[in-house]
Design a protein around this motif. Structure first.
Motif: not given
Length: 213
Positions: A190-208
């Protein structure tokens, strides 16, 4: 082999989660990689499950130099050669065939082959491998199975993938024989489809920020 193992360990131990990505739109590759890097996940695996996968690897390798781009779902020598030519810095397969092992032995790119049974793991250990992909993780016994391998197969380390999520990643990372986990939850469709890169960045930060045992 030792040098390639050391480079693979350096990549996998650098972060608790390796994003496992399926690129459906080539235009998503670079901004997705940049969002993951900003969130702290520099090593990413782009799977060869879509027609644009090799082009995606090539674009990320060329345009996001701070990323460590790898290729996943490598099933043949042709896949291996194509991924290496595209600029992949590590190669991942769900299993291990003689042809893939031969291709890996001729290449300077580190290889993470998949294994799930003790016999498969022992066979790859005999080939000189010390770090393996454990796939499919949840479907093959999950953390209980991996924990049972730690003593009889001491020295072998695993990157479990498939069925790993934000909810259970910490359970895997707590195991002594897990070097990292692979997961796709950091890049939801869903985030890729909408281009919500800020949401992806936050998920990455949590995973890291996930701790390892």
């Amino acid at each position: 082999m030792r040098n390639k193992t050391e480079r693979l360990v350096e990549i996998l131990s650098g972060q608790p989660v390796i994003p496992v990505l399926k690129i459906d739109r080539i235009a998503d590759a670079v901004p997705l990689a940049r969002a993951l890097v900003r969130g702290g996940l520099k090593a990413i695996e782009i799977t060869l499950r879509t027609p644009d996968a090799l082009d995606a690897i090539r674009q990320v390798a060329d345009e996001v130099p701070e990323a460590i781009v790898g290729a996943g779902t490598i099933l043949s020598q042709k896949d291996f050669a194509g991924a290496e030519a595209a600029g992949a810095r590590f190669i991942v397969s769900p299993g291990a065939t003689r042809a893939l092992l031969d291709a890996a032995s001729r290449s300077g790119v580190p290889f993470l082959p998949g294994a799930v049974t003790p016999s498969e793991i022992m066979a790859l250990r005999d080939e000189g491998y010390e770090v393996l992909k454990f796939f499919p993780a949840e479907q093959s016994g999950g953390t209980a199975f991996l924990r049972s391998l730690a003593s009889p197969l001491a020295g072998m380390r695993f990157c479990p993938t498939s069925g790993i999520s934000q909810k259970n990643a910490a359970d895997y990372l707590a195991l002594p024989n897990v070097i990292c986990v692979g997961g796709s939850w950091v890049a939801p469709d869903a985030e890729l489809a909408s281009g919500n890169w800020a949401a992806v960045e936050e998920l990455a930060r949590q995973a890291a920020s996930l701790a390892r045992g």
